[in-house]
Design a protein around this motif. Sequence first.
Motif, PDB file in Angstrom:
ATOM      1  N   ASP A 411       0.854  -1.178   0.000  1.00 52.61           N
ATOM      2  CA  ASP A 411       0.000   0.000   0.000  1.00 52.61           C
ATOM      3  C   ASP A 411       0.900   1.241   0.000  1.00 52.61           C
ATOM      4  N   GLU A 412       0.296   2.428   0.089  1.00 53.31           N
ATOM      5  CA  GLU A 412       1.089   3.649   0.008  1.00 53.31           C
ATOM      6  C   GLU A 412       2.075   3.764   1.169  1.00 53.31           C
ATOM      7  N   ARG A 492       3.381  13.665  -0.985  1.00 51.40           N
ATOM      8  CA  ARG A 492       3.381  12.190  -0.992  1.00 51.40           C
ATOM      9  C   ARG A 492       2.282  11.661  -1.906  1.00 51.40           C
ATOM     10  N   LEU A 496       3.936   9.375  -4.924  1.00 52.15           N
ATOM     11  CA  LEU A 496       3.987   7.925  -4.751  1.00 52.15           C
ATOM     12  C   LEU A 496       3.402   7.152  -5.940  1.00 52.15           C
TER      13      LEU A 496
END
Length: 511
Positions: A411-412, A492, A496
């Motif tokens: 996931d992130e 972010r 990302l």
Amino acid sequence: MLQPGPTSDPDPTLTRALARDLNAADYRTERLRERWGTAVDAVLGRGHALPARRALAGDESALAVVARLFGLGEGVTEAEASLVFASVGAPGLAALGLVEVDAGEVRPRALIRPQTYVDEDGADEWLVVSDLDEAAWGGPLPEGHVLGVGRASLTLAGLQLSGAVDRALDVGTGCGIQALRAWRAAASVVATDVSERALRITRLNAQLNGVDGIQTRRGDLFEPVTGETFDRIVSNPPFVITPRVAGVPAYEYRDGGRVGDGLVTEFIAGVGRHLTPGGTAQLLANWETRHGVPGLDRVRAWVEDSDIPLEAWVIERELLDPVAYAQLWIRDGGTVPGTAAYDELLGAWLDDFDTRRVTAIGFGYVLLRRPARGRPTLARYERAPQALPEGGLGAHLGRALTAHDRLSALDEAGLAASTLVVAPDVTEARHHLPGAEDPSVIELHQGGGLARVLAVDPALAALVGACDGDLAVGPLIDAIAELLEVDAARLRADLLPRVRELVFCGFLSFV
């Protein structure tokens, strides 16, 4: 006129003797290049044999005799052949279906050419038998022609994934080049073709190169392997779109007998049930843009319609209009422009495209994978018309699949906690307007892989430049946000997803 080459199964004893003679003559790509030069070698690869003939004129060495007979498709004297082919002899060559012997002359019925290849295990060379090419044949090719190693063959061989597997399948094997390449990584290989002559030549090539473990079967598409599954499937199928009307040659090596791009549609529809979980299929293909629907969108629909869920990575390399496409394949068959026969064939092709409202024909690479578990997570359809670096893409494709699998599990937060490093082939280019302090364009250039060029903003460029395997991605983004005086959370969220793309494409990699 000479008859086509091998029409019966090869005698292993004679094939081994032939291999000894070819090796004794040092019949290898490097030696031929030394003999006639790189410039001559390059034009020979484009079908122009005259410079090579001139370079060999008067040369009576074993290498020159073999090159004239099986490299260029010229006759030699029986005395020359008997001396150079001391193990197999001229009668042995005739028994293998490779030559005709008449009145003291030995004339070729097939070509044998050395073909260099490079994979992760290193470089080596095969000797590949095929039918006489257009220059040696002296006119339009017979419909049952078995093609040698061409640009498309080398492309697919270079695309093949590496890594050991148990079973591999080569659909539409032709002279067997893909089966030989697959054999490098597979415990066993099944090679299929609709042409029995092609299968005989495949068996001859396997014997000639000391390869055991390739089984040949005759049949169309997946018919010969009904109920069987494979870890790896490769195919350079007869995908060329050909009018289904009288008077248009139906060359077995390129024409699958379907309307339009129907062969590729059938392949994608049927391949899933022949793949083991985690198994992959790779093929070259054409697809039509019809009724305004782009070809890549049609390929996506074929994949989505598969009764076995498949992951897909499809790369369109070329896009031709109907006239250019027809001209390409009419000339490929040996019909000369400016003749009535050429115009008749061109008209047949254009009429055929008109019936389906085809406005463009794409060519590209298809990589399919049956998920080892769960639903598909990879569905990537892209265009890559740029020139590619020398060497195969197989290793790059394999690394991209591995990266995709790892990224899919993150996931992130997991990605932000990962440590990355810039690939060694990546460079940065900055373009400034005259007198400007800041760049107007920043680009990342990839030296290998698909040779991508990506435009990036200063924040992403700074992140890539800081990925040296020391700090994780998240802290790096936070530091860049502070430097740029922007919100770290928003940065972010922006960076990302683009980091994921850079990892998949090979600009960045996990430590």
